[in-house]
Write an enzyme that holds these catalytic residues in place. Structure first.
Site, PDB file in Angstrom:
ATOM      1  N   GLU A  93      60.201 -24.758  24.067  1.00  0.00           N
ATOM      2  CA  GLU A  93      59.148 -24.838  25.093  1.00  0.00           C
ATOM      3  C   GLU A  93      59.389 -23.657  26.023  1.00  0.00           C
ATOM      4  O   GLU A  93      60.320 -23.671  26.820  1.00  0.00           O
ATOM      5  CB  GLU A  93      59.252 -26.157  25.876  1.00  0.00           C
ATOM      6  CG  GLU A  93      58.992 -27.404  25.049  1.00  0.00           C
ATOM      7  CD  GLU A  93      57.521 -27.585  24.686  1.00  0.00           C
ATOM      8  OE1 GLU A  93      56.663 -26.839  25.190  1.00  0.00           O
ATOM      9  OE2 GLU A  93      57.247 -28.478  23.865  1.00  0.00           O
ATOM     10  N   CYS A 151      55.816 -24.007  34.223  1.00  0.00           N
ATOM     11  CA  CYS A 151      55.346 -23.229  33.085  1.00  0.00           C
ATOM     12  C   CYS A 151      53.846 -23.446  32.904  1.00  0.00           C
ATOM     13  O   CYS A 151      53.170 -22.637  32.284  1.00  0.00           O
ATOM     14  CB  CYS A 151      56.097 -23.641  31.835  1.00  0.00           C
ATOM     15  SG  CYS A 151      56.062 -25.420  31.604  1.00  0.00           S
TER      16      CYS A 151
HETATM   17  P1  NAD Z   1      66.054 -19.602  31.572  1.00  0.00           P
HETATM   18  O1  NAD Z   1      65.529 -19.240  30.243  1.00  0.00           O
HETATM   19  O2  NAD Z   1      66.671 -18.556  32.398  1.00  0.00           O
HETATM   20  O3  NAD Z   1      67.131 -20.755  31.451  1.00  0.00           O
HETATM   21  C1  NAD Z   1      66.865 -21.955  30.770  1.00  0.00           C
HETATM   22  C2  NAD Z   1      68.172 -22.560  30.301  1.00  0.00           C
HETATM   23  O4  NAD Z   1      68.787 -21.692  29.364  1.00  0.00           O
HETATM   24  C3  NAD Z   1      69.187 -22.799  31.400  1.00  0.00           C
HETATM   25  O5  NAD Z   1      69.894 -23.998  31.111  1.00  0.00           O
HETATM   26  C4  NAD Z   1      70.108 -21.606  31.262  1.00  0.00           C
HETATM   27  O6  NAD Z   1      71.395 -21.865  31.752  1.00  0.00           O
HETATM   28  C5  NAD Z   1      70.128 -21.426  29.759  1.00  0.00           C
HETATM   29  N1  NAD Z   1      70.473 -20.081  29.317  1.00  0.00           N
HETATM   30  C6  NAD Z   1      70.277 -18.906  29.949  1.00  0.00           C
HETATM   31  N2  NAD Z   1      70.743 -17.903  29.198  1.00  0.00           N
HETATM   32  C7  NAD Z   1      71.248 -18.435  28.065  1.00  0.00           C
HETATM   33  C8  NAD Z   1      71.860 -17.910  26.894  1.00  0.00           C
HETATM   34  N3  NAD Z   1      72.052 -16.614  26.734  1.00  0.00           N
HETATM   35  N4  NAD Z   1      72.242 -18.755  25.931  1.00  0.00           N
HETATM   36  C9  NAD Z   1      72.046 -20.072  26.079  1.00  0.00           C
HETATM   37  N5  NAD Z   1      71.470 -20.647  27.153  1.00  0.00           N
HETATM   38  C10 NAD Z   1      71.070 -19.828  28.142  1.00  0.00           C
HETATM   39  O7  NAD Z   1      64.830 -20.297  32.317  1.00  0.00           O
HETATM   40  P2  NAD Z   1      64.780 -20.865  33.801  1.00  0.00           P
HETATM   41  O8  NAD Z   1      64.722 -19.691  34.729  1.00  0.00           O
HETATM   42  O9  NAD Z   1      65.813 -21.901  34.023  1.00  0.00           O
HETATM   43  O10 NAD Z   1      63.373 -21.615  33.777  1.00  0.00           O
HETATM   44  C11 NAD Z   1      62.176 -20.952  33.925  1.00  0.00           C
HETATM   45  C12 NAD Z   1      61.499 -20.713  32.582  1.00  0.00           C
HETATM   46  O11 NAD Z   1      61.358 -21.935  31.875  1.00  0.00           O
HETATM   47  C13 NAD Z   1      60.098 -20.187  32.735  1.00  0.00           C
HETATM   48  O12 NAD Z   1      59.864 -19.140  31.830  1.00  0.00           O
HETATM   49  C14 NAD Z   1      59.224 -21.375  32.389  1.00  0.00           C
HETATM   50  O13 NAD Z   1      57.944 -21.060  31.929  1.00  0.00           O
HETATM   51  C15 NAD Z   1      60.034 -22.055  31.369  1.00  0.00           C
HETATM   52  N6  NAD Z   1      59.619 -23.451  31.249  1.00  0.00           N
HETATM   53  C16 NAD Z   1      58.892 -23.825  30.150  1.00  0.00           C
HETATM   54  C17 NAD Z   1      58.463 -25.115  30.014  1.00  0.00           C
HETATM   55  C18 NAD Z   1      57.686 -25.541  28.806  1.00  0.00           C
HETATM   56  O14 NAD Z   1      57.649 -26.720  28.544  1.00  0.00           O
HETATM   57  N7  NAD Z   1      57.078 -24.643  28.058  1.00  0.00           N
HETATM   58  C19 NAD Z   1      58.779 -26.063  30.993  1.00  0.00           C
HETATM   59  C20 NAD Z   1      59.515 -25.659  32.101  1.00  0.00           C
HETATM   60  C21 NAD Z   1      59.940 -24.342  32.210  1.00  0.00           C
END
Ligand code: NAD
Length: 480
Positions: free
Chosen positions: A254, A288
Site C-alpha cells: 500500500e 495517502c
Molecule cells: P516510509 O516509507 O518512510 O516508512 C514506512 C515504514 O517503512 C516505516 O515503518 C519505516 O520505518 C519503514 N522503512 C523505512 N525504510 C525502510 C527500509 N529501507 N527497509 C525496511 N523498512 C523501511 O513511509 P512513512 O513516511 O512512514 O509514511 C508515509 C508514506 O506512507 C506516504 O507515502 C503515504 O502515502 C504512505 N501511505 C500509504 C497508505 C496506503 O494505504 N496506500 C496508507 C498510509 C500511508
C-alpha cells in the site's frame, strides 16, 4: 503520560515484553511540543531474528486453531479497544501529533478491523468441482500463507497495524509487526490488547530496529517469512519488493498516492466544498488518500475557492490534546519543513497563496491550513505527495482535459469526483485509481477493498479480499 495507563515501550517477542539485546533505546517525541513521551527499545538484528523464530515456532499451532477461536480472540480485541477508545486516541495524539477528532476517528476505524476480520475468520471460502473431462474431483482449499512481516507507517499508526494484523491472524498466520519508529507506542498498545485478548505466545511479535533497512533485510532473508505486507512510501516499497525477491516472498504493497479531486460543471458547491475539505484536511493532510490536486471547473472556480478559503480560515490549529483544535501538528519538524519547502517551490513556480503559507515559530511541528490557487498542472507540488494541510486548486475548462490531468501521474490510489451523479459516474470510470469517491470526501471502510493501481501498490486490504492476501490455495485432485 496517561496516569491510568502503562504504555509498553519494549519489544514483544515470543509472548514476552523485553528490552532489546543491546539495551539501547530511542526517543519517541511529541511533535506538538518537542518533549520526549517515551524511550522505546531498539531491536537489534538478533532480536528481529528471534521474533521471526518465535512466529515460526507458533505457526503450525495457530494455523490449526479453530477459525471460530481465532475470530473470538479478534472479537475480544475489538471489545477491549472499543472500551479504551479514548486511551488509544491519546497515545496516537501524543506520538503522532494529529488532532483529537482525527485520533478518535482513527481509533474507531482501526478497532473495526478486528470486528470485521473476526467475522471473516469463519468464512474462508473453498471450491469443489468436477473436472471438464469428468475424470477427477477438483478440490480447492485455502491455507494460511505463513509467517507474515507487517511494516507500517506513522500517519495512521493504529489503523495501518490493525488492517494487517486482523486479516493475518484471522487467516491463521503468525506475524511480526514493524511499526514506524515515530509511532511505536500505538503499535505496542494494540499488541498488548491482543495479548490481553488471549492470543497465544509467538503469534504476534513486535520489533523496532533502528536503523530499519538492514534488520528488515535480515528478516526477509531468514527463510521463514512467507508474506510481506507494507504500507508506506513508493520509494521504500520498491526497495522492499527487491529484497522480498530473494526468498520469493508474496508481497502486498500500500504505497503513496497523488489523489486528484474533480469538481465537474453542475456540482453542488456546498457538497463539493465540504467533501473537498474532508478529502484534503482529514488527518491534517497526512494521508495517502489526501486530495493532492483539486481540479475545479471554470464555472465554479471562484466561488469554490472563496467558500473553501473561508472554511479553512475557521480551522483551529494546535495540540491534539486540546479537543477543540481541528488541525494538529505534523509528525515531526522534518515533515513540517518538507511541506513548507513544497509551498515555497509552488509559489516560485507561479502559484498564489490565498491563505496560510507561513511557518509558525515555536517548538511544535505545526503548519497552518494553506490554500494555493493558480497552480499549474505539472508543477512540482502537483507531482509530489504533499502530506500536509495544503490544498492546491487548478482551474480547467473541459472535463476531458481534467480527466487527462487526473491520470497524468504514476500513482493511482484514489480519486474524488463531485458533480451530477451520472456525469460523476462516467468520469469515475475513466480515472485510473483503485478507489473513487463520488460526492463524498471519505470512503475508507473495513468492509471495502482498499488499495491502488499503478505505483500506488499491489493487493487490497479490508473487504472480503483482505483475508485472501494471507491465504494460499491448495488444489487436491481425487479420482471420480
Ligand atoms: P516510509 O516509507 O518512510 O516508512 C514506512 C515504514 O517503512 C516505516 O515503518 C519505516 O520505518 C519503514 N522503512 C523505512 N525504510 C525502510 C527500509 N529501507 N527497509 C525496511 N523498512 C523501511 O513511509 P512513512 O513516511 O512512514 O509514511 C508515509 C508514506 O506512507 C506516504 O507515502 C503515504 O502515502 C504512505 N501511505 C500509504 C497508505 C496506503 O494505504 N496506500 C496508507 C498510509 C500511508
Amino acid at each position: 503520560m496517561n496516569h491510568h495507563l502503562t504504555i509498553k515501550s519494549d519489544l514483544f517477542i515470543g509472548g514476552e515484553w523485553r528490552p532489546g539485546q543491546s539495551g539501547d533505546r530511542f526517543d519517541v517525541v511529541d511533535p506538538a511540543d518537542g518533549t520526549v513521551v517515551a524511550q522505546f527499545a531498539i531491536a537489534t538484528e538478533g532480536d528481529c531474528l528471534d521474533a521471526v523464530a518465535a512466529a515460526d515456532a507458533a505457526a503450525s499451532d495457530w494455523a490449526a486453531t479453530a477459525p471460530r477461536e481465532r475470530g473470538e480472540i479478534l472479537r475480544t480485541a475489538f471489545e477491549i479497544l472499543t472500551t479504551e477508545r479514548d486511551q488509544l486516541a491519546e497515545v496516537i495524539v501524543r506520538e503522532n501529533g494529529k488532532s483529537w477528532g482525527d485520533a478518535i476517528a482513527e481509533a474507531g476505524y482501526a478497532t473495526e478491523f478486528f470486528r470485521w476480520f473476526a467475522e471473516e475468520a469463519v468464512r474462508i471460502p473453498g471450491d469443489y468441482r468436477t473436472s471438464p473431462g469428468g475424470d477427477k474431483n477438483i478440490i480447492v482449499t485455502r491455507r494460511p500463507i505463513g509467517v507474515s512481516l507487517l511494516i507500517t507507517p506513522w500517519n495512521f499508526p493504529a489503523a495501518m497495524a490493525t488492517r494487517k494484523l486482523a486479516p493475518a491472524l484471522a487467516a491463521g498466520c503468525t506475524a511480526i509487526l514493524k511499526p514506524a519508529s515515530e509511532t511505536p507506542l500505538t503499535a505496542a498498545y494494540i499488541v498488548e490488547a491482543l495479548r490481553r485478548s488471549g492470543l497465544p505466545a509467538g503469534v504476534v511479535n513486535l520489533v523496532t530496529p533502528v536503523p530499519t533497512g538492514p534488520a528488515v533485510r535480515a528478516m526477509l532473508d531468514h527463510g521463514a517469512i512467507r508474506k510481506l505486507s507494507f504500507t508506506g512510501s513508493t520509494e521504500v516499497g520498491r526497495v522492499l519488493l527487491a529484497n522480498a525477491a530473494g526468498s520469493i516472498i508474496s508481497s502486498s504493497m500500500e504505497l503513496g498516492g497523488n489523489a486528484p479531486l474533480l469538481v465537474l460543471p453542475g456540482a453542488d458547491l456546498e457538497e463539493a466544498v465540504s467533501g473537498a475539505l474532508a478529502a484534503k484536511m482529514r488527518n491534517g493532510g497526512s494521508a495517502c488518500t489526501s486530495a493532492n490536486r483539486l481540479y475545479v471547473h471554470r464555472s465554479l472556480h471562484d466561488e469554490f475557492v472563496e467558500r473553501f478559503r473561508s472554511a479553512l480560515d475557521s480551522f483551529a490549529i494546535g495540540s491534539g490534546l486540546d479537543r477543540g483544535n481541528d488541525i494538529g501538528a505534523l509528525v515531526s519538524l522534518k515533515e513540517r519543513d518538507k511541506v513548507a519547502a513544497l509551498v515555497d517551490t509552488a509559489v516560485a513556480e507561479g502559484a498564489t497563496i490565498s491563505l496560510g503559507g507561513e511557518t509558525p515559530v515555536g517548538a511544535g511541528a505545526f503548519y497552518p491550513p494553506t490554500l494555493l490557487t493558480g497552480v499549474t498542472h505539472g508543477s512540482t507540488i502537483t507531482r509530489t505527495e504533499i502530506f500536509g494541510p495544503v490544498a492546491t486548486v487548478i482551474e480547467y475548462d473541459e472535463v476531458d482535459e481534467a480527466i487527462r490531468m487526473a491520470n497524468d501521474t504514476e500513482f493511482g490510489l484514489i480519486a474524488y469526483v463531485f458533480g451530477p451523479e451520472g456525469d460523476a459516474m462516467r468520469s469515475a470510470a475513466r480515472i485510473d485509481a483503485g478507489m473513487v469517491g463520488i460526492n463524498r470526501g471519505v470512503i475508507s471502510d473495513p468492509a471495502a477493498p482498499f488499495g491502488g493501481v499503478k505505483q500506488s501498490g499491489l493487493g487490497r486490504e479490508g473487504g472480503t479480499d483482505g483475508i485472501l492476501e494471507y491465504l494460499e490455495e491448495k488444489y487436491i485432485a481425487t479420482s471420480r
